[in-house]
Design a protein around this motif. Structure first.
Motif, PDB file in Angstrom:
ATOM      1  N   SER A 140       0.695  -1.149   0.015  1.00  0.00           N
ATOM      2  CA  SER A 140      -0.057   0.068  -0.053  1.00  0.00           C
ATOM      3  C   SER A 140       0.770   1.262   0.042  1.00  0.00           C
ATOM      4  N   GLY A 141       1.901   1.111   0.708  1.00  0.00           N
ATOM      5  CA  GLY A 141       3.065   2.296   0.829  1.00  0.00           C
ATOM      6  C   GLY A 141       3.502   2.533  -0.675  1.00  0.00           C
ATOM      7  N   LEU A 142       3.798   1.381  -1.479  1.00  0.00           N
ATOM      8  CA  LEU A 142       4.091   1.680  -2.698  1.00  0.00           C
ATOM      9  C   LEU A 142       3.128   2.081  -3.824  1.00  0.00           C
ATOM     10  N   ALA A 143       1.758   1.787  -3.538  1.00  0.00           N
ATOM     11  CA  ALA A 143       0.648   2.118  -4.357  1.00  0.00           C
ATOM     12  C   ALA A 143       0.624   3.721  -3.868  1.00  0.00           C
ATOM     13  N   VAL A 144       0.562   4.203  -2.770  1.00  0.00           N
ATOM     14  CA  VAL A 144       0.530   5.528  -2.449  1.00  0.00           C
ATOM     15  C   VAL A 144       1.541   6.425  -3.279  1.00  0.00           C
ATOM     16  N   LEU A 145       2.744   5.982  -2.953  1.00  0.00           N
ATOM     17  CA  LEU A 145       4.027   6.583  -3.654  1.00  0.00           C
ATOM     18  C   LEU A 145       3.826   6.820  -5.203  1.00  0.00           C
ATOM     19  N   THR A 146       3.631   5.503  -5.934  1.00  0.00           N
ATOM     20  CA  THR A 146       3.231   5.602  -7.063  1.00  0.00           C
ATOM     21  C   THR A 146       2.203   6.772  -7.550  1.00  0.00           C
ATOM     22  N   LEU A 147       1.173   6.998  -6.726  1.00  0.00           N
ATOM     23  CA  LEU A 147       0.104   7.828  -7.007  1.00  0.00           C
ATOM     24  C   LEU A 147       0.619   9.156  -6.845  1.00  0.00           C
ATOM     25  N   ILE A 148       1.569   9.385  -5.757  1.00  0.00           N
ATOM     26  CA  ILE A 148       2.103  10.731  -5.586  1.00  0.00           C
ATOM     27  C   ILE A 148       2.968  10.909  -6.802  1.00  0.00           C
ATOM     28  N   LEU A 149       3.692  10.141  -7.199  1.00  0.00           N
ATOM     29  CA  LEU A 149       4.649  10.289  -8.273  1.00  0.00           C
ATOM     30  C   LEU A 149       4.063  10.845  -9.621  1.00  0.00           C
ATOM     31  N   LEU A 150       2.834  10.049  -9.938  1.00  0.00           N
ATOM     32  CA  LEU A 150       2.176  10.232 -10.956  1.00  0.00           C
ATOM     33  C   LEU A 150       1.360  11.783 -10.657  1.00  0.00           C
ATOM     34  N   VAL A 151       1.130  12.094  -9.731  1.00  0.00           N
ATOM     35  CA  VAL A 151       0.309  13.524  -9.494  1.00  0.00           C
ATOM     36  C   VAL A 151       1.481  14.528  -9.718  1.00  0.00           C
ATOM     37  N   ALA A 152       2.567  14.191  -9.084  1.00  0.00           N
ATOM     38  CA  ALA A 152       3.597  15.169  -9.373  1.00  0.00           C
ATOM     39  C   ALA A 152       4.106  15.360 -10.792  1.00  0.00           C
ATOM     40  N   LEU A 153       4.199  14.231 -11.497  1.00  0.00           N
ATOM     41  CA  LEU A 153       4.442  14.278 -12.983  1.00  0.00           C
ATOM     42  C   LEU A 153       3.227  14.997 -13.783  1.00  0.00           C
ATOM     43  N   PHE A 154       2.071  14.666 -13.648  1.00  0.00           N
ATOM     44  CA  PHE A 154       1.097  15.520 -14.274  1.00  0.00           C
ATOM     45  C   PHE A 154       0.437  16.707 -13.801  1.00  0.00           C
ATOM     46  N   ALA A 155       1.054  17.260 -12.887  1.00  0.00           N
ATOM     47  CA  ALA A 155       0.284  18.205 -11.962  1.00  0.00           C
ATOM     48  C   ALA A 155      -0.268  19.165 -12.928  1.00  0.00           C
ATOM     49  N   PRO A 156       0.552  19.771 -13.933  1.00  0.00           N
ATOM     50  CA  PRO A 156      -0.264  20.698 -14.767  1.00  0.00           C
ATOM     51  C   PRO A 156      -1.463  20.348 -15.432  1.00  0.00           C
ATOM     52  N   LEU A 157      -1.771  18.916 -15.466  1.00  0.00           N
ATOM     53  CA  LEU A 157      -2.785  18.531 -16.206  1.00  0.00           C
ATOM     54  C   LEU A 157      -4.268  18.364 -15.382  1.00  0.00           C
ATOM     55  N   ILE A 158      -3.835  17.669 -14.166  1.00  0.00           N
ATOM     56  CA  ILE A 158      -4.713  17.373 -13.350  1.00  0.00           C
ATOM     57  C   ILE A 158      -4.999  18.642 -12.209  1.00  0.00           C
ATOM     58  N   SER A 159      -4.213  19.708 -12.056  1.00  0.00           N
ATOM     59  CA  SER A 159      -4.817  20.434 -11.265  1.00  0.00           C
ATOM     60  C   SER A 159      -5.992  21.386 -11.780  1.00  0.00           C
ATOM     61  N   PRO A 160      -6.660  21.905 -10.617  1.00  0.00           N
ATOM     62  CA  PRO A 160      -7.984  22.349 -11.062  1.00  0.00           C
ATOM     63  C   PRO A 160      -7.664  23.837 -11.771  1.00  0.00           C
ATOM     64  N   GLN A 161      -6.334  24.377 -11.231  1.00  0.00           N
ATOM     65  CA  GLN A 161      -6.076  25.693 -11.560  1.00  0.00           C
ATOM     66  C   GLN A 161      -4.438  25.868 -11.552  1.00  0.00           C
TER      67      GLN A 161
END
Lengths: 293, 344
Positions: free
Chosen positions: A23-44
């Motif tokens: 579960s740590g790895l899953a959360v970490l992967t999610l965080i990495l994806l969020v960080a990578l694609f921040a400009p695409l998924i941020s509301p603003q």
């Protein structure tokens, strides 16, 4: 009949044994994806001034802005969406943590291998430096460097590299000293291979497992240290805020009960650090030959 | 006839006597070397990377003042001469006046030092007096739920950043509950000419949150050390014998176990005192505690450079002293360190 496992398959299978680590790895992967694609998924885009409205400043979580955007985690004193701020902040925090750790690993690895392979005076000089540096706490060394150099992302990364390399040098040296006495190195020396080939093709791969474990733990430590330095106002500049700087920006408002400006970036920082530590803990068990069944 | 081990004891005694001064001299030389290196680093940082005129002279001074200061600081001389002048002034305790406070930088830092030391001592005391009983509990009953809770807590204490825990303490105890102040040192009382907080109730109230914050990391460390030591000691023969003799378990734990695990704990507390002072920088900034740590951060933020230079030199000297003291004490406790150093 069961097929023989490759080492990598064994590592993956052993790693998957712990639910917590997975579960740590899953959360970490999610965080990495969020960080990578921040400009695409941020509301603003929190740093595009045209999208900000001062009238929206310091709204509590869940409220709506003037132009219909929902601030799920509230907004800060500039009318920025906290959630978007966190997404962009993760990029900086992770980027600084990973970049500094990578550079420090490369420097520490080279120094440690040189110390172990050449021995004698080279070893003495390098290890004396390492000893002296490790007798000072990391935060103090980073503070000294940043006080002399000033703020900035590059300077923060430099300070974090200087703080970390000594750990790797020490670890690699002790592993390499053990490996050096083994027969495959002797065989390579007998074949009259050049020292650089022996060091990098034979010695290095066998020194990696403990290094990987320490480097994983150190990424978390580097992120925490960067956050601390940025919180103190001597790390990254205000134009490129990491999670630590976001927390600092909300600190004054926290005393008047507007907790969300600091609180949510703090939670993001915490989740990042804990998930990296969970992964590192399991990696340590998996890569430790003494614990193998 | 003397038993055969007397010879070994005898030679060990003489090794001790002869290696002692060598060891201390080596350590002292190394300390001086580190101090020179660090002063060179600070010097290069101030004089070579930046423009020393901007760094050391108040930007508000007029042209005549600036020129006088350049001559006084020897900034028109070659770099190696400047370094010697810098060293000479540092040794004489003159590192310039603070731009912000207009008093000598060293005096300013020394005035703030008692606050930092009080905070660090309070935190260390807290870590010791909570950590040892909690660690004993976790070590004696590792599978009970309080034992597990204590260990989970100590893992969190290790991985959470100090400043984040500090913010949460403020949010909970100062903002939400309103029990404790989160800001400053409160009224101080003079004790032997040094202002301290812990003698008045109001001062203690101000001390609780920052000291707790600073103590958490060390607390986790001491809990783990005590737990590991206790579990190991419980398996030893002397504990079994003490039990077999019919001693009460309070006495077995309180005397036989505790006495034997104290050596590593005391060593670590000594080793870690320096890092408590270093981490006080963070805690002092969060809780606006008027110590050296807050002073350096404030000085960096307003570019009060004489104070920055003085702080760096003082803190580095302080650390070298602490490390030297710990090394010497350690070598007294553990002869193996001393002998290998004397040979090396």
């Amino acid at each position: 009949m069961q097929r023989e496992q490759t080492p990598l398959q064994r590592i993956v299978a052993d790693f998957a044994e712990s639910r917590l680590a997975l579960s740590g790895l899953a959360v970490l992967t999610l965080i990495l994806l969020v960080a990578l694609f921040a400009p695409l998924i941020s509301p603003q885009n929190p740093y595009d001034l045209a999208q900000l409205d001062v009238l929206d400043s310091r709204l509590p979580p869940g409220s709506r802005s003037g132009d219909g955007l929902t601030f799920w985690l509230g907004s800060d004193d500039q009318g920025r969406d906290i959630l978007s701020g966190i997404f962009y902040g993760l990029r900086i925090s992770l980027g600084v943590g990973v970049a500094s750790t990578l550079c420090a690993v490369i420097i520490g690895l080279t120094m440690g291998l040189c110390a172990a392979y050449f021995g004698g005076r080279t070893d003495g000089v390098i290890m004396r430096f390492v000893d002296i540096q490790l007798s000072f706490p990391a935060i103090l060394i980073a503070l000294i460097l940043l006080a002399l150099l000033g703020q900035g992302i590059g300077k923060t990364i430099f300070a974090l590299i200087m703080v970390q390399w000594a750990y790797y040098a020490r670890t690699v040296r002790s592993t390499a000293l053990v490996e050096r006495r083994k027969e495959y190195i002797e065989a390579a020396v007998c074949l009259a291979l050049p020292p650089s080939r022996i060091v990098f093709r034979h010695l290095l791969p066998n020194c990696l497992p403990p290094l990987i474990v320490i480097a994983t733990v150190q990424v978390a430590a580097a992120i925490a240290l960067e956050a601390t330095l940025s919180y103190l106002g001597i790390g990254v500049p205000i134009t490129e805020p990491s999670l630590g700087l976001l927390i600092k920006n909300g600190f004054d408002y926290m005393l008047s009960g507007k907790y969300w400006i600091s609180f949510f970036p703090g939670i993001a920082l915490l989740v990042t650090i804990v998930s990296i530590n969970l992964v590192a803990d399991q990696l340590r068990d998996v890569l430790n030959p003494r614990l193998q069944k | 006839m003397a038993p055969p081990y007397m010879g070994i004891l005898h030679s060990a005694f003489w090794t001790l006597i002869f290696s002692m001064p060598v060891f201390i001299v080596r350590r002292l030389m190394q300390s001086v070397l580190v101090l020179c290196f660090m002063s060179l680093l600070v010097f290069v940082g101030v004089y070579a990377i930046g423009n020393p005129v901007d760094i050391l002279i108040n930007p508000q001074a007029d042209q005549a003042d600036i020129e006088r200061a350049i001559a006084a600081l020897g900034l028109d001389k070659p770099l190696w001469q400047q370094y010697l002048i810098f060293l000479k002034q540092a040794l004489a305790g003159d590192l310039g006046k603070s731009f912000a406070y207009n008093i000598p930088a060293i005096q300013l830092i020394l005035e703030r030092m008692p606050a930092t030391l009080e905070l660090a001592l309070a935190a260390t005391g807290m870590a010791v007096f909570l950590g040892i009983p909690l660690g004993l509990w976790a070590g004696l009953k590792p599978d009970s739920w309080p034992g597990k809770l204590i260990m989970t807590g100590s893992i969190l204490g290790f991985s959470l950043p100090t400043f984040w825990v500090g913010l949460m303490l403020i949010m909970l105890f100062a903002v939400e509950l309103g029990w404790l102040p989160s800001n400053g040192r409160g009224p101080t009382t003079e004790l032997l000419g040094i202002p301290v907080s812990f003698l008045s109730w109001e001062g203690v109230r101000h001390l609780i949150l920052p000291a707790t914050n600073l103590a958490l990391f060390k607390l986790s460390l001491i809990i783990r050390l005590t737990r590991a030591g206790t579990r190991e000691a419980l398996l030893q023969d002397y504990v079994k014998f003490a039990r077999a003799k019919g001693l009460s378990s309070t006495r077995v734990v309180g005397v036989h176990v505790l006495k034997n695990i104290m050596i590593p704990i005391v060593t670590v507390i000594g080793l870690e005192f320096g890092s408590v002072i270093a981490f006080a920088i963070v805690t002092e900034s969060i809780f606006a505690w008027p110590g050296m740590g807050k002073l350096i951060i404030d000085s960096i933020n307003v570019l009060d450079r004489p104070v920055i230079v003085a702080y760096l030199l003082i803190i580095v000297s302080l650390f070298i002293l602490i490390n030297l003291a710990v090394d010497i004490v350690y070598s007294l406790l553990d002869p193996r360190v001393r002998i290998s150093e004397a040979k090396g």
